[in-house]
Design an enzyme around this catalytic site. Structure first.
Site, PDB file in Angstrom:
ATOM      1  N   LYS A  92       0.830  -1.200   0.000  1.00 24.15           N
ATOM      2  CA  LYS A  92       0.000   0.000   0.000  1.00 24.15           C
ATOM      3  C   LYS A  92       0.868   1.255   0.000  1.00 24.15           C
ATOM      4  O   LYS A  92       0.575   2.230  -0.698  1.00 24.15           O
ATOM      5  CB  LYS A  92      -0.932  -0.002   1.208  1.00 24.15           C
ATOM      6  CG  LYS A  92      -1.961  -1.106   1.201  1.00 24.15           C
ATOM      7  CD  LYS A  92      -2.938  -1.012   2.359  1.00 24.15           C
ATOM      8  CE  LYS A  92      -2.287  -1.219   3.695  1.00 24.15           C
ATOM      9  NZ  LYS A  92      -1.772  -2.592   3.889  1.00 24.15           N
ATOM     10  N   CYS A 176     -11.326   1.616  17.416  1.00 20.89           N
ATOM     11  CA  CYS A 176     -10.147   0.775  17.176  1.00 20.89           C
ATOM     12  C   CYS A 176      -9.147   0.734  18.322  1.00 20.89           C
ATOM     13  O   CYS A 176      -8.395  -0.239  18.421  1.00 20.89           O
ATOM     14  CB  CYS A 176      -9.433   1.180  15.883  1.00 20.89           C
ATOM     15  SG  CYS A 176      -8.716   2.824  15.890  1.00 20.89           S
ATOM     16  N   MET A 177      -9.083   1.736  19.180  1.00 21.10           N
ATOM     17  CA  MET A 177      -8.022   1.692  20.196  1.00 21.10           C
ATOM     18  C   MET A 177      -8.465   2.187  21.576  1.00 21.10           C
ATOM     19  O   MET A 177      -7.642   2.341  22.469  1.00 21.10           O
ATOM     20  CB  MET A 177      -6.791   2.485  19.722  1.00 21.10           C
ATOM     21  CG  MET A 177      -7.023   3.929  19.377  1.00 21.10           C
ATOM     22  SD  MET A 177      -7.140   4.961  20.843  1.00 21.10           S
ATOM     23  CE  MET A 177      -8.269   6.216  20.309  1.00 21.10           C
ATOM     24  N   MET A 373      -6.390  -4.864  16.993  1.00 20.48           N
ATOM     25  CA  MET A 373      -7.843  -4.934  17.081  1.00 20.48           C
ATOM     26  C   MET A 373      -8.361  -6.179  17.805  1.00 20.48           C
ATOM     27  O   MET A 373      -9.426  -6.145  18.415  1.00 20.48           O
ATOM     28  CB  MET A 373      -8.463  -4.885  15.682  1.00 20.48           C
ATOM     29  CG  MET A 373      -8.185  -3.607  14.926  1.00 20.48           C
ATOM     30  SD  MET A 373      -8.644  -2.122  15.830  1.00 20.48           S
ATOM     31  CE  MET A 373      -7.034  -1.447  16.180  1.00 20.48           C
ATOM     32  N   GLY A 410      -4.265   1.253  14.229  1.00 19.89           N
ATOM     33  CA  GLY A 410      -4.569   1.008  12.828  1.00 19.89           C
ATOM     34  C   GLY A 410      -4.589   2.239  11.955  1.00 19.89           C
ATOM     35  O   GLY A 410      -4.668   2.126  10.736  1.00 19.89           O
ATOM     36  N   GLN A 411      -4.534   3.442  12.562  1.00 19.80           N
ATOM     37  CA  GLN A 411      -4.622   4.680  11.789  1.00 19.80           C
ATOM     38  C   GLN A 411      -3.380   5.543  12.031  1.00 19.80           C
ATOM     39  O   GLN A 411      -2.763   5.450  13.092  1.00 19.80           O
ATOM     40  CB  GLN A 411      -5.880   5.457  12.166  1.00 19.80           C
ATOM     41  CG  GLN A 411      -7.166   4.699  11.845  1.00 19.80           C
ATOM     42  CD  GLN A 411      -8.390   5.542  12.135  1.00 19.80           C
ATOM     43  OE1 GLN A 411      -8.882   6.274  11.293  1.00 19.80           O
ATOM     44  NE2 GLN A 411      -8.894   5.445  13.354  1.00 19.80           N
TER      45      GLN A 411
END
Length: 837
Positions: A92, A176-177, A373, A410-411
């Protein structure tokens, strides 16, 4: 395909090949022979200028070199000066520049009229937003993202809490966190990891708790794989419900049943105590013990596990920070989780559990635990975070290079923009809380606000915010206007038919969406604002290892697309012009006034003047003053300009240079640890510089597989796509590599249902159904009774089917355990009359 696109693709391929070649050198024989000669910092391409930026995708925080020619991004290379990725990128990352150039970019504001989105001018759009906020008052909510930049998040925070006295501000990082945050807070008294990525270069053991870094954080995982290829001995232990690409590399796979991680961690602690090989000196000097309730009120002697669980069920939890318990009470409770008992609860053989415990019992080993996650999206997410921290503390595998627990995100700025800026309904910048009067007063003073401007009552958390937005006003739907920036909740929320799509029938609800492409969220938007993305604007991110990263705008956004930060400031200025008293400070000045070098106000609310000054610099350095209270000292903006990110706390040395911190709470690494302390948890819950070792009992998932729905559905990501696919699905190479969603099944489960590989089947949960092709024996293999579906595909929105149960402390949803069934299309699916059509 134009020249720039061809050049970009060619360079992406070249850098991918050469970056991997350099990383994989000498792997063929494992001899440790010298690596290939170092590559240049960036490829030489005529007419291309280069600058640094963090990657736009996950929380790893890889740095890229961005090549620009004729006003377009035409080339991407891994940044060899960056410590995080050392020149390597994932598939990616090598294609990140192409996310800017999808053919359907949003380029002008659009208002829904008679059911259709029609173009309008920016002045009208800003006016509509401001007047809607004025009308809604406390019924207005703001929802941003772990992809928003730090200045973007700070502006939203200051507008909502300092200007509007409104705490209905949330970010998608709640999804997510949030459980990682509550885990850190209730263990150490302060959020974010004490460790760093450097530990991956020196650990002897890597334990992955319910995550798949080979696909989700591949650059980090490559650091360990590279060591193995060069002859290092690293034992990899994968704990999860599904065989993945990480499992392929693992020495041991502990395949567990859902929520089994709780019992596994408790079993490690039980074995350490039963065999008397926990780190007594570390525990006695640096730790206290904690549980939901202190049972001493019930009994003068320590009580057994089952009696304790019944007691807590009767009286309820004491809250996030629980109550103190004695070491003897902890020992009594943990004794329940013998390897044999844990095998019953988890399905993991007792022999494997003893093996795991023996590794923690060995003080000569250096152990890194990684999670993301799988532990966080969990109805007991806070609990399992506590327990993994706890077994590191109990065993003394903490605070040494290569030895400690490391949560991943995740971000790209879930940490920097959400956790540090505090863009959640209960938080204020720098670890402050709206419920604490001294914290409110401090923010009011720093923002030059009248006393009591900040509302002391927390707002709605994400699930509650969207539930109220999708509830009729007359029946309790107290959010009627919602502004969404830099995220796609229409696809990423759990149970989206309830929490998002129900909005379609509510005519008095108004949805504003700032976006770069059409999404499931813009589909229901009443007003769409076209946004700039990544290097089309200035930015600052904060990654998973406390590293703050800065970049500059390099290209212009398309059409009339504009920065999210400008959009918020323009609305704030319009509110000021409309007479909203909250947009004035104590001196009557606009809350976001920025002056030039001559002391004259710069009209940053006017797009043509927004870049007359570096607004990011002004906002970031204002925000920086909030970071010192919790010792999260970020570096000044001008220092970050010269660096590939710095890990906080960043402290100024006597010579004027700024030094980062690799390990927190460790003498010699963290300047805030007092001399002679060795370890000092200086924000401890118990105010005595000690961390907390928690007892948390095993519990079952909120929704269990049963007769009608005998399978457990888990969702997640895949290597080639990111989150809801808004960006990566616009990259042809990534779309071709992974064009659509699928359902993974165990071959025996498929055989029992008469299902073949590639066949389209029906997936049913209590919330709905959808059709997907089956993938058997693919890159990952679920256990019997389990299925997996990725959530990136807008054409197959699996979150229509997921459960919206949440952790009681973090309020984070559990996407990983929904009861489900798979049937052939010719068969009648399970029927649930209570389900909404």
């Amino acid at each position: 395909m134009d020249l720039e696109r061809r050049a970009f693709i060619k360079l992406a391929a070249m850098t991918a090949a050469t970056g991997l070649a350099g990383s994989l050198a000498s792997r063929a024989d494992g001899s440790g022979a010298p690596a290939a000669p170092p590559l240049p910092d960036r490829p030489e391409i005529p007419g291309v200028t280069w600058d640094k930026a963090p990657c736009r995708f996950c929380g790893t925080g890889c740095h890229v070199q961005v090549g620009v020619k004729d006003g377009k991004v035409v080339a991407i290379a891994g940044d060899r000066q960056a410590e995080v990725n050392k020149g390597l990128l994932c598939v990616k990352g090598y294609h990140v520049g192409m996310i800017l150039y999808g053919s359907d970019r949003l380029t002008q504001p659009m208002l829904r009229r008679n059911g259709q989105l029609v173009p309008i001018e920016w002045d009208e759009a800003i006016d509509i937003v401001a007047k809607r906020i004025m009308k809604s008052g406390p019924r207005f909510g703001f929802y941003i993202s772990g992809q928003s930049t730090v200045p973007e998040g700070y502006v939203v925070q200051k507008l909502m809490k300092g200007g509007l006295s409104n705490n209905h501000v949330e970010a998608n990082a709640r999804l997510c966190m949030a459980s990682a945050v509550t885990g850190f807070l209730s263990t150490y008294g302060v959020d974010e990891p004490a460790c760093c990525y450097d530990d991956l270069d020196t650990c002897d053991v890597l334990i992955t708790w319910g995550n798949n870094p080979a696909e989700m954080h591949p650059v980090l995982f490559s650091r360990v794989v590279d060591r193995l290829a060069h002859g290092d001995k690293v034992t990899i232990i994968d704990i999860g419900t599904r065989y993945t690409r990480t499992t392929e590399r693992a020495d041991h796979f502990l395949q567990m049943q859902p929520n089994g991680d709780l019992a596994i961690a408790n079993c490690v602690a039980q074995q350490l105590l039963a065999n008397d090989n926990y780190d007594k000196a570390f525990v006695e000097k640096f730790c206290n013990f904690r549980a939901d309730r202190d049972p001493s009120a019930k009994s003068s002697t320590p009580i057994e596990h089952d009696a304790y669980v019944e007691y807590v069920e009767e009286v309820g939890s004491a809250g996030l920070f629980g109550e103190a318990i004695s070491f003897e009470q902890y020992r009594k409770l943990i004794a329940h989780y013998t390897p044999e008992k844990t095998e019953e609860l988890t399905g993991v053989p007792a022999e494997q559990l003893r093996m795991l415990a023996s590794i923690f019992a060995d003080p000569s080993r250096k152990i890194v635990s990684l999670w993301c996650m799988g532990m966080n999206q969990h109805v007991a997410g806070t609990a399992i975070n506590n327990l993994v921290h706890g077994i590191h503390l109990l065993s003394g595998h903490w605070g040494k290079p290569g030895d400690g627990p490391q949560s991943l995100t995740g971000q790209p700025s879930a940490c920097g923009t959400v956790r540090e800026v505090g863009t959640l309904c209960h938080a204020l910048p720098g670890g402050r809380l709206v419920a604490k009067p001294p914290h409110r007063r401090d923010c009011e003073q720093r923002w030059n606000l009248p006393a009591d401007r900040i509302n002391p009552k927390p707002g709605h958390h994400t699930v509650k915010m969207f539930e109220r937005f999708c509830t009729p006003t007359e029946t309790g739907g107290d959010i009627d206007t919602l502004w969404v920036q830099v995220t796609n909740p229409g696809q990423s929320l759990p149970n989206t038919r309830k929490l998002f799509k129900a909005k379609q029938e509510l005519k008095d609800k108004f949805l504003i969406v700032s976006e770069v492409y059409p999404t499931a969220t813009t589909e229901l938007a009443d007003l769409v604002l076209p946004a700039a993305m990544w290097v089309e604007k200035n930015g600052v991110y904060g990654n998973s290892e406390r590293r703050t990263q800065q970049w500059f705008k390099m290209v212009e956004p398309p059409g009339e697309a504009r920065d999210d930060c400008w959009q918020t400031l323009a609305v704030a200025r319009r509110l000021y012009e409309l007479g909203h008293s909250g947009l004035r400070d104590k001196d009557g000045q606009w809350l976001f006034r920025i002056n030039d070098e001559k002391g004259q106000e710069v009209p940053i609310w006017e797009w043509e003047h927004y870049y007359d000054v570096n607004v990011d610099r002004q906002l970031f350095d204002e925000y920086r003053q909030f970071t010192f209270m919790k010792h999260k000292d970020v570096a000044p903006y001008d220092v970050l300009v010269k660096e590939r990110g710095l890990r906080w706390p960043v402290v100024e040395s006597p010579d004027g240079t700024f030094q980062e911190t690799r390990w927190r709470f460790v003498e010699g690494a963290d300047v805030y640890v007092e001399k002679g302390r060795q370890f000092q948890f200086y924000h401890s819950v118990t105010k005595d510089n000690r961390a907390l070792i928690w007892f948390r009992p095993h519990c079952w998932p909120a929704e269990m597989a049963d007769g009608a729905l005998p399978l457990t559905l888990t969702t997640g990501r895949v290597l080639e796509q990111w989150h809801t696919g808004t960006m990566t699905m616009r990259v042809p190479q990534l779309r071709r590599a992974m064009p659509g969603a699928y359902v993974e099944m165990h071959p025996d489960d498929a055989r029992e249902r008469g299902v073949r590989n590639g066949e389209t089947v029906r997936i049913t949960t209590r919330r709905g159904e959808m059709q997907l092709p089956v993938w058997l024996d693919g890159r990952a293999k679920p256990d019997r009774g389990h299925i997996f579906v990725p959530f990136f595909d807008e054409a197959a929105q699996i979150n229509d089917l997921t459960l919206d149960a949440i952790d009681p402390f973090s309020k984070q949803p559990d996407y990983k355990k929904s009861a489900a069934e798979v049937t052939k299309l010719t068969q009648t699916p399970p029927y649930f009359p209570e389900r909404s059509p």
